[in-house]
Scaffold this motif. Structure first.
Motif, mmCIF file in Angstrom:
data_model
loop_
_atom_site.group_PDB
_atom_site.id
_atom_site.type_symbol
_atom_site.label_atom_id
_atom_site.label_comp_id
_atom_site.label_asym_id
_atom_site.label_seq_id
_atom_site.Cartn_x
_atom_site.Cartn_y
_atom_site.Cartn_z
ATOM 1 N N GLU A 80 -79.888 21.067 0.095
ATOM 2 C CA GLU A 80 -80.855 19.979 -0.064
ATOM 3 C C GLU A 80 -80.950 19.546 -1.516
ATOM 4 O O GLU A 80 -81.005 18.358 -1.832
ATOM 5 N N LEU A 81 -80.917 20.527 -2.434
ATOM 6 C CA LEU A 81 -81.016 20.190 -3.842
ATOM 7 C C LEU A 81 -79.809 19.408 -4.327
ATOM 8 O O LEU A 81 -79.932 18.415 -5.025
ATOM 9 N N SER A 82 -78.608 19.847 -3.934
ATOM 10 C CA SER A 82 -77.401 19.190 -4.414
ATOM 11 C C SER A 82 -77.253 17.798 -3.839
ATOM 12 O O SER A 82 -76.708 16.905 -4.469
ATOM 13 N N GLY A 83 -77.746 17.569 -2.632
ATOM 14 C CA GLY A 83 -77.614 16.252 -2.019
ATOM 15 C C GLY A 83 -78.870 15.417 -2.072
ATOM 16 O O GLY A 83 -78.872 14.250 -1.732
ATOM 17 N N GLY A 84 -79.975 15.978 -2.504
ATOM 18 C CA GLY A 84 -81.227 15.243 -2.567
ATOM 19 C C GLY A 84 -81.761 14.859 -1.207
ATOM 20 O O GLY A 84 -82.452 13.856 -1.065
ATOM 21 N N ALA A 85 -81.449 15.642 -0.154
ATOM 22 C CA ALA A 85 -81.872 15.273 1.197
ATOM 23 C C ALA A 85 -83.032 16.130 1.647
ATOM 24 O O ALA A 85 -83.418 17.088 1.006
ATOM 25 N N LEU A 133 -77.356 2.146 0.437
ATOM 26 C CA LEU A 133 -77.591 2.453 1.852
ATOM 27 C C LEU A 133 -76.273 2.428 2.605
ATOM 28 O O LEU A 133 -75.491 1.481 2.456
ATOM 29 N N GLN A 134 -76.018 3.435 3.428
ATOM 30 C CA GLN A 134 -74.775 3.521 4.187
ATOM 31 C C GLN A 134 -75.071 3.603 5.682
ATOM 32 O O GLN A 134 -75.929 4.393 6.103
ATOM 33 N N ARG A 135 -74.363 2.807 6.440
ATOM 34 C CA ARG A 135 -74.598 2.734 7.884
ATOM 35 C C ARG A 135 -74.448 4.094 8.552
ATOM 36 O O ARG A 135 -75.187 4.437 9.480
ATOM 37 N N ALA A 136 -73.519 4.918 8.071
ATOM 38 C CA ALA A 136 -73.267 6.216 8.691
ATOM 39 C C ALA A 136 -74.496 7.116 8.698
ATOM 40 O O ALA A 136 -74.654 7.976 9.555
ATOM 41 N N ASP A 137 -75.405 6.908 7.729
ATOM 42 C CA ASP A 137 -76.606 7.734 7.638
ATOM 43 C C ASP A 137 -77.621 7.438 8.734
ATOM 44 O O ASP A 137 -78.581 8.193 8.910
ATOM 45 N N TYR A 138 -77.427 6.333 9.469
ATOM 46 C CA TYR A 138 -78.421 5.922 10.467
ATOM 47 C C TYR A 138 -77.917 6.076 11.897
ATOM 48 O O TYR A 138 -78.665 5.837 12.848
ATOM 49 N N ARG A 198 -84.746 2.121 12.552
ATOM 50 C CA ARG A 198 -85.303 1.743 13.843
ATOM 51 C C ARG A 198 -84.208 1.349 14.828
ATOM 52 O O ARG A 198 -84.301 1.629 16.026
ATOM 53 N N HIS A 199 -83.157 0.689 14.334
ATOM 54 C CA HIS A 199 -82.069 0.237 15.207
ATOM 55 C C HIS A 199 -80.872 1.190 15.191
ATOM 56 O O HIS A 199 -79.793 0.844 15.678
ATOM 57 N N LYS A 200 -81.083 2.399 14.583
ATOM 58 C CA LYS A 200 -80.048 3.445 14.594
ATOM 59 C C LYS A 200 -78.695 2.936 14.093
ATOM 60 O O LYS A 200 -77.641 3.232 14.669
ATOM 61 N N GLY A 201 -78.736 2.144 13.026
ATOM 62 C CA GLY A 201 -77.504 1.709 12.375
ATOM 63 C C GLY A 201 -76.819 0.507 12.995
ATOM 64 O O GLY A 201 -75.702 0.166 12.588
ATOM 65 N N SER A 202 -77.467 -0.162 13.931
ATOM 66 C CA SER A 202 -76.851 -1.347 14.550
ATOM 67 C C SER A 202 -76.937 -2.526 13.580
ATOM 68 O O SER A 202 -78.009 -3.105 13.358
ATOM 69 N N ILE A 203 -75.801 -2.888 12.996
ATOM 70 C CA ILE A 203 -75.764 -3.967 12.015
ATOM 71 C C ILE A 203 -76.211 -5.290 12.641
ATOM 72 O O ILE A 203 -76.970 -6.057 12.038
ATOM 73 N N VAL A 204 -75.758 -5.552 13.863
ATOM 74 C CA VAL A 204 -76.091 -6.811 14.528
ATOM 75 C C VAL A 204 -77.602 -6.926 14.730
ATOM 76 O O VAL A 204 -78.206 -7.972 14.457
ATOM 77 N N ALA A 205 -78.235 -5.843 15.187
ATOM 78 C CA ALA A 205 -79.677 -5.867 15.421
ATOM 79 C C ALA A 205 -80.446 -6.072 14.120
ATOM 80 O O ALA A 205 -81.442 -6.803 14.071
#
Length: 445
Positions: free
Chosen positions: A135-140, A438-443, A410-417
């Motif tokens: 968590e520390l190394s990735g800041g998550a 921001l990266q789509r893969a994170d959602y 909220r849209h779980k990474g759906s770019i179109v939505a």
């Protein structure tokens, strides 16, 4: 939540592995059995959530070969070796390679249970510390107060990773609610003492006799081990170090000096004086202060963390929304600006309180974040905002990032939505996501 521990039992004799499994199961352990080391190797990878009990003499890959293989995969995995009569030299060699301990046949089942408890406790601590390092190394991490992309938080994480590897004592100061105890835990977890004991002790609210007994002993009843002995080899965190009487400060300094360099036990002192207009330097003996403050960390106040405030508020409100089974509140541009401008005298603790109350308000369908910020302060409305003005561009960008982040979640990474809801062309959305990291893969998921 504590990590659930397993015990892998490896023995080519079916009766032996079943009897061990049954006994440990009756003692409350979750067991799994393997008839050969080859089978176990396939199942026991790095970060296996448990410990291993294995016989030494087995056909094919024997216990010593098995141990070497496990140590090459995960040197922090506790392995208890079962030896036959006369195999003690072999067991000693196993300990040198990295075995946790050994049992000599015929062994006492209670002794095996005792070793299993010690091994699983050690394994749990190792895995928890690894998770904290990650968590520390990735800041998550949603509730981890060390997340954030602000320069002050990046510097804090760098200081933790650097000082964590050092042996010297550390002094931590900062305002109330800025996560000083968490920083102390992180320093321990990322350092060489990560698998050793980590003990915290609050010096405030105790008289001198009680402090003396708990820190240095002896306990008249002989029931309590003094903390300097209990923490031996690990880290002892002294919270509210400024409350330690001068006589005990002198005794602590003597004990620190007697340890030599590097110290066997690391002291992390936490000072809580900023709100009182005093300094830790004025509250401690100069010789003790300079001994502790050779390595010093000051935790940053929330108001200095800029956009991190919106990131933390979003993550906290989402967590509380999940706990209460409702939707997290939508934050308007005006409310986002107010969150960024608020002085936050209670820092992270205050932000947690506001986030939880915002979720509860939203569940009832009433209230606003603005009203919560006002209720958190006894001052008039205009005094609940900081006097440090920021360019409008900073507020707009912080709100824009939060809005895109919330919509993507909220849209779980759906770019179109997201494009539809925010009325943004794909190229503009892509550019803004790249701008704000921001990266789509994170959602996805």
């Amino acid at each position: 939540m504590a990590t659930a521990m397993k015990i892998a039992i490896v023995d080519d004799e079916q009766d032996m592995r079943q009897s061990i499994s049954q006994w440990l199961a009756l003692s409350g352990f979750d067991t799994e059995t393997f008839a050969s080391a080859e089978d176990a190797v396939k199942a026991l990878g790095s970060d296996y959530p448990g410990v291993v009990i294995t016989d030494i003499k087995m056909p094919g890959m024997d216990g010593m070969q098995f141990l070497k293989k496990l140590m090459s995969v995960d040197s922090g995995l506790p392995v208890i070796m079962i030896t036959g009569h006369g195999d003690v030299p072999m067991a000693v060699e196993a300990m040198r390679i990295g075995a946790f301990d050994f049992l000599e046949k015929p062994f006492n089942p209670d002794r095996m249970t005792e070793l299993a408890k010690k091994a699983t406790n050690a394994r749990r601590l190792t895995l928890d510390n690894r998770a904290l390092r990650k968590e520390l190394s990735g800041g998550a991490g949603i509730m981890n107060k060390l997340i954030g992309a602000s320069p002050v938080m990046e510097r804090l994480r760098e200081d933790i990773l650097d000082l964590g590897q050092a042996d010297g004592h550390v002094l931590i100061d900062g305002e109330t609610g800025t996560g000083k105890t968490l920083v102390a835990h992180a320093l321990h977890a990322v350092g060489t003492r990560g698998s050793k004991k980590f003990i915290t002790f609050a010096c405030a609210g105790r008289d001198e006799a009680d402090l003396t007994k708990r820190l240095f002993g002896p306990d008249p009843d002989g029931q309590i081990q003094p903390l300097i002995e209990e923490a031996r080899g690990g880290t002892l965190v002294l919270e509210d170090i400024e409350a330690l009487p001068q006589t005990l400060q002198a005794r602590l300094l003597t004990w620190i000096n007697d340890q030599g360099t590097p110290p066997e036990t690391r002291i992390i002192a936490i000072c809580n004086l900023q709100e009182q207009g005093r300094t830790c330097e004025s509250a401690l003996r100069p010789d003790l202060y300079y001994r502790l403050a050779a390595m010093k960390i000051t935790t940053p106040p929330l108001r200095s963390r800029g956009e991190d405030i919106l990131l933390l508020f979003t993550q906290l409100s989402q967590q509380f929304a999940e706990e209460y089974g409702c939707e997290s509140p939508e934050v308007s541009a005006q409310e986002a600006a107010q969150l960024l401008q608020a002085p936050w005298p209670g820092n992270i603790r205050q932000l947690i309180n506001v986030a939880e109350r915002a979720v509860l308000q939203n569940r009832r369908g009433s209230g606003s974040i603005t009203s919560l910020l006002l209720s958190e302060s006894d001052a008039p409305e205009q005094q609940t905002m900081t006097t440090e003005g920021k360019p409008l561009k900073e507020y707009v960008e912080a709100f824009e990032r939060m809005l895109i982040d919330n919509t993507m979640r909220r849209h779980k990474g759906s770019i179109v939505a997201v494009m539809d809801e925010l009325c943004l062309p794909r190229r503009t959305l892509n550019e803004k996501m790249a701008k704000y990291g921001l990266q789509r893969a994170d959602y996805l998921g």
